[in-house]
Design a protein around this motif. Structure first.
Motif, mmCIF file in Angstrom:
data_model
loop_
_atom_site.group_PDB
_atom_site.id
_atom_site.type_symbol
_atom_site.label_atom_id
_atom_site.label_comp_id
_atom_site.label_asym_id
_atom_site.label_seq_id
_atom_site.Cartn_x
_atom_site.Cartn_y
_atom_site.Cartn_z
ATOM 1 N N UNK A 25 14.089 -11.833 -18.164
ATOM 2 C CA UNK A 25 14.823 -11.227 -17.063
ATOM 3 C C UNK A 25 15.521 -12.282 -16.205
ATOM 4 N N UNK A 26 14.858 -13.424 -16.001
ATOM 5 C CA UNK A 26 15.385 -14.454 -15.104
ATOM 6 C C UNK A 26 16.725 -15.005 -15.574
ATOM 7 N N UNK A 27 16.832 -15.350 -16.844
ATOM 8 C CA UNK A 27 18.055 -15.971 -17.358
ATOM 9 C C UNK A 27 19.274 -15.069 -17.202
ATOM 10 N N UNK A 28 19.233 -13.797 -17.636
ATOM 11 C CA UNK A 28 20.417 -12.948 -17.433
ATOM 12 C C UNK A 28 20.756 -12.725 -15.965
ATOM 13 N N UNK A 29 19.747 -12.595 -15.089
ATOM 14 C CA UNK A 29 20.019 -12.399 -13.666
ATOM 15 C C UNK A 29 20.727 -13.615 -13.085
ATOM 16 N N UNK A 30 20.235 -14.805 -13.413
ATOM 17 C CA UNK A 30 20.845 -16.030 -12.906
ATOM 18 C C UNK A 30 22.285 -16.197 -13.408
ATOM 19 N N UNK A 31 22.526 -15.806 -14.652
ATOM 20 C CA UNK A 31 23.858 -15.990 -15.237
ATOM 21 C C UNK A 31 24.840 -14.930 -14.750
ATOM 22 N N UNK A 33 24.292 -12.067 -12.530
ATOM 23 C CA UNK A 33 24.255 -11.554 -11.160
ATOM 24 C C UNK A 33 24.471 -12.657 -10.125
ATOM 25 N N UNK A 34 23.932 -13.851 -10.398
ATOM 26 C CA UNK A 34 24.040 -14.950 -9.444
ATOM 27 C C UNK A 34 25.057 -15.997 -9.879
ATOM 28 N N UNK A 35 25.710 -15.775 -11.007
ATOM 29 C CA UNK A 35 26.864 -16.574 -11.449
ATOM 30 C C UNK A 35 26.527 -18.056 -11.649
ATOM 31 N N UNK A 36 25.389 -18.322 -12.279
ATOM 32 C CA UNK A 36 25.039 -19.686 -12.658
ATOM 33 C C UNK A 36 25.383 -19.881 -14.127
ATOM 34 N N UNK A 37 25.641 -21.123 -14.526
ATOM 35 C CA UNK A 37 25.938 -21.394 -15.931
ATOM 36 C C UNK A 37 24.670 -21.183 -16.755
ATOM 37 N N UNK A 38 24.822 -20.899 -18.064
ATOM 38 C CA UNK A 38 23.638 -20.711 -18.907
ATOM 39 C C UNK A 38 22.688 -21.893 -18.870
ATOM 40 N N UNK A 206 20.765 -29.735 -12.926
ATOM 41 C CA UNK A 206 20.705 -29.580 -11.480
ATOM 42 C C UNK A 206 20.093 -28.223 -11.128
ATOM 43 N N UNK A 207 19.270 -28.227 -10.089
ATOM 44 C CA UNK A 207 18.662 -26.998 -9.604
ATOM 45 C C UNK A 207 19.201 -26.677 -8.219
ATOM 46 N N UNK A 208 19.628 -25.443 -8.021
ATOM 47 C CA UNK A 208 20.104 -25.010 -6.717
ATOM 48 C C UNK A 208 18.930 -24.323 -6.015
ATOM 49 N N UNK A 209 18.279 -25.078 -5.143
ATOM 50 C CA UNK A 209 17.030 -24.626 -4.548
ATOM 51 C C UNK A 209 17.220 -23.437 -3.612
ATOM 52 N N UNK A 210 18.424 -23.231 -3.088
ATOM 53 C CA UNK A 210 18.637 -22.080 -2.221
ATOM 54 C C UNK A 210 18.516 -20.772 -2.995
ATOM 55 N N UNK A 211 18.656 -20.834 -4.322
ATOM 56 C CA UNK A 211 18.458 -19.668 -5.175
ATOM 57 C C UNK A 211 17.058 -19.682 -5.781
ATOM 58 N N UNK A 212 16.623 -20.844 -6.235
ATOM 59 C CA UNK A 212 15.339 -20.958 -6.934
ATOM 60 C C UNK A 212 14.164 -20.620 -6.017
ATOM 61 N N UNK A 213 14.189 -21.111 -4.779
ATOM 62 C CA UNK A 213 13.040 -20.925 -3.876
ATOM 63 C C UNK A 213 12.769 -19.455 -3.567
ATOM 64 N N UNK A 214 13.759 -18.661 -3.090
ATOM 65 C CA UNK A 214 13.455 -17.244 -2.829
ATOM 66 C C UNK A 214 13.118 -16.472 -4.096
ATOM 67 N N UNK A 215 13.754 -16.829 -5.212
ATOM 68 C CA UNK A 215 13.460 -16.171 -6.488
ATOM 69 C C UNK A 215 12.004 -16.437 -6.868
#
Length: 262
Positions: A25-31, A33-38, A206-215
């Motif tokens: 679930x995490x990978x498709x949501x990040x790609x 819904x949250x527009x992150x690269x694969x 690179x990790x975008x912590x503003x997304x990773x932390x609440x997730x």
């Protein structure tokens, strides 16, 4: 950000309830819904799934369904596979990576449906010792090494914790019944996620912590709830529902990725 919160709770529930599956679930949501690269999504998913698995592991430990020694061995032998999988994923086009991921989901869903049809209600059980029919350890250790390496390869390549593959691998290689397979798989997921994250970080991810932390934070809440619900909801019902969910995610992921390859 609301999407990350809702998805985080769902990820935690899946991880603690079924012993894995959160990254599916995490990978498709990040790609999508949250527009992150694969590639960013695979690295971020390792943090989210790893942390939620750690919380779920504690819940299952309290229930007595974690085999620490055998689970640690299974996870450690998968480090080599995780390294190879991580290296291989760097040279693969992002859309091709997602298409392969969708195909993997279909296979996993099929296996889960077949397993649910054969499985009866959970009863008290104890995992068999690490030995083969003749009482020796060599053959059993080879099976554990092969299964652990294969799961590590999936973890590194697709950025998944590997729980959906660990649970059937534990039942085949070590003869675990479902309660112990689910609990012990979380230990392996934690090990695989941590090592794969190190490999991704070494490669410049690179990790975008503003997304990773609440997730991750909401995934922890979901894992705490899932650990309790897993003891009450029939495992067969969870497996069949999860298999349908996998098919839906696979269809959506393929629908988004395939046109980019044609």
């Amino acid at each position: 950000m609301l999407i990350a919160v809702v998805a985080g709770i769902a990820v935690g529930l899946l991880v603690a309830g079924l012993g894995g599956g959160g990254a599916i679930l995490t990978v498709p949501v990040l790609v999508y819904a949250l527009h992150r690269s694969p590639h960013e999504a695979t690295a971020s998913s390792l943090v989210i799934v790893g942390v939620s698995s750690l919380v779920g592991l504690w819940s299952h430990h309290r229930a007595g369904t974690v085999q620490w020694g055998q689970g640690a061995l299974f996870g450690l032998v998968g480090i080599g596979g995780a390294y190879l999988g991580t290296r291989a994923s760097r040279g693969v086009d992002g859309n091709l990576l997602l298409t392969l991921f969708a195909a993997l989901l279909v296979v996993v869903a099929t296996v889960m449906i077949m397993r649910a049809q054969r499985e009866r209600d959970n009863t008290a059980c104890v995992p068999r010792p690490l030995r083969d029919e003749n009482g020796g350890h060599t053959f059993a250790l080879v099976k554990v090494a092969l299964a652990g390496t294969g799961v590590g390869l999936l973890t590194g390549f697709f950025g998944v914790g590997g729980g959906f593959a660990i649970v059937p691998a534990l039942t085949l290689a070590l003869g675990y019944c479902m309660p112990y397979a689910v609990g012990t798989s979380l230990l392996v997921v934690v090990i695989n996620s941590a090592t794969s994250l190190l490999f991704h970080s070494a490669g410049g991810a690179d990790l975008e912590w503003d997304v990773v932390v609440p997730f991750a934070a909401t995934a922890v809440i979901g894992a705490a709830l899932g650990g309790r619900l897993a003891q009450r909801i029939p495992k067969r019902m969870l497996q069949l529902g999860f298999a349908v969910f996998l098919m839906c995610v696979a269809a959506y992921t393929a629908w988004r990725a395939l046109p980019q390859l044609l």
